[in-house]
Design a protein around this motif. Structure first.
Motif, short mmCIF file in Angstrom:
data_model
loop_
_atom_site.label_atom_id
_atom_site.label_comp_id
_atom_site.label_asym_id
_atom_site.label_seq_id
_atom_site.Cartn_x
_atom_site.Cartn_y
_atom_site.Cartn_z
N GLY A 1 1.26 -10.77 -19.50
CA GLY A 1 2.55 -10.10 -19.39
C GLY A 1 3.43 -10.32 -20.61
O GLY A 1 4.29 -9.50 -20.92
N GLY A 2 3.20 -11.44 -21.32
CA GLY A 2 3.94 -11.70 -22.53
C GLY A 2 5.43 -11.90 -22.30
O GLY A 2 5.89 -12.02 -21.17
N LEU A 3 6.17 -11.95 -23.39
CA LEU A 3 7.62 -12.10 -23.33
C LEU A 3 8.26 -11.08 -24.26
O LEU A 3 7.71 -10.76 -25.32
CB LEU A 3 8.04 -13.50 -23.80
N PRO A 4 9.45 -10.57 -23.92
CA PRO A 4 10.18 -9.74 -24.88
C PRO A 4 10.48 -10.54 -26.14
O PRO A 4 10.65 -11.76 -26.10
CB PRO A 4 11.47 -9.39 -24.13
N TRP A 5 10.56 -9.84 -27.26
CA TRP A 5 10.76 -10.50 -28.54
C TRP A 5 12.03 -11.34 -28.54
O TRP A 5 12.04 -12.48 -29.02
CB TRP A 5 10.80 -9.46 -29.65
N ASP A 6 13.13 -10.82 -27.98
CA ASP A 6 14.37 -11.57 -28.02
C ASP A 6 14.27 -12.85 -27.21
O ASP A 6 14.85 -13.88 -27.57
CB ASP A 6 15.54 -10.70 -27.55
N VAL A 7 13.52 -12.80 -26.10
CA VAL A 7 13.32 -14.01 -25.31
C VAL A 7 12.48 -15.02 -26.09
O VAL A 7 12.75 -16.23 -26.07
CB VAL A 7 12.64 -13.67 -23.96
N SER A 8 11.46 -14.54 -26.81
CA SER A 8 10.63 -15.43 -27.61
C SER A 8 11.43 -16.10 -28.72
O SER A 8 11.21 -17.27 -29.04
CB SER A 8 9.47 -14.64 -28.23
N VAL A 9 12.37 -15.33 -29.32
CA VAL A 9 13.23 -15.92 -30.35
C VAL A 9 13.99 -17.11 -29.78
O VAL A 9 14.06 -18.19 -30.40
CB VAL A 9 14.20 -14.86 -30.91
#
Length: 245
Positions: A220-228
């Motif tokens: 499912g991964g993570l949105p880029w902003d959440v990963s930041v």
């Protein structure tokens, strides 16, 4: 430990399955020893990476007696717990707080393939055999087998291997994304140890990085902003450690 060897060199823990007479098929006792070895590595702050190998034969799955006992009475307490212990052998390897590498020679079958796929990275022999083997003996895959293949190599590979029972060698495994690199048989373990040694030079950083890696690459991964934001805290920790007074 009688069927698992455990050695640490330069921050890399080498866990070796050592039951060649049955091609390292996972018994209940061997599974317990594998879990203990993994937890030993995790609890040692000087360990920055783990390499799991089986010598000439990676792992031929679970011993048939465990499956047979479960089949006779799946909810009988001992049978249920014994199969659970075999599952825990690879779920533990997949969840310990250090980067993990599988060095795969020979066959990785069924639960043995699960064990290889549970690691963060795989280095394989060109002649390695990666195959599910479940349907071939008349049973449904277990241990989250479809999920493990899918998260590493995608739905098509999960269908071809897990559903249709296909088999791949080391070179094909690399092409599919099931492994990072394929080497000649006698070079596999050294190559796995070498790549593990890179991250193991800094065990504390290795443990921070693998935690972020697994969160960000989970199904499912993570949105880029959440990963930041997720990476901000461990990166600040590493910068303070490197440059702080």
């Amino acid at each position: 430990m009688t069927e698992i060897r455990y050695d640490v060199t330069d921050g890399v823990a080498l866990i070796t399955l050592d039951a060649p007479e049955r091609r390292n098929a996972l018994s209940v006792e061997m599974s317990r020893e594998l879990i203990d070895a993994a937890r030993t590595a995790e609890s040692d702050d000087a360990v920055g990476a783990v390499v799991v190998t089986g010598g000439a034969h990676f792992c031929a799955g679970a011993v048939r007696s465990v499956l047979a006992d479960t089949g006779r009475d799946p909810v009988e307490d001992e049978a249920y717990r014994n199969l659970e212990t075999v599952y825990a052998a690879f779920t533990t390897i997949g969840s310990i707080a250090v980067p993990t590498v599988a060095a795969v020679r020979g066959a990785a079958v069924g639960a043995g393939l699960n064990l290889a796929l549970a690691t963060d990275l795989r280095i394989v022999s060109r002649t390695a055999r990666l195959l599910p083997g479940f349907a071939q003996i008349g049973i449904h895959p277990g241990g989250g087998h479809f999920t493990l293949i899918n998260r590493v190599a995608g739905r098509e590979a999960a269908a071809a291997l897990g559903l249709f029972g296909d088999e791949v060698d080391g070179d094909r495994a690399v092409a599919l994304g099931l492994a990072w690199a394929a080497h000649d048989d006698d070079a596999v373990q050294d190559e796995a140890l070498a790549i593990a040694a890179r991250v193991a030079r800094d065990p504390a950083l290795a443990r921070r990085m693998v935690a972020s890696f697994r969160r960000e690459t989970a199904p499912g991964g993570l949105p880029w902003d959440v990963s930041v934001e997720l990476e901000r805290s461990p990166q600040m920790w590493s910068l303070r450690r490197k440059h702080g007074a």
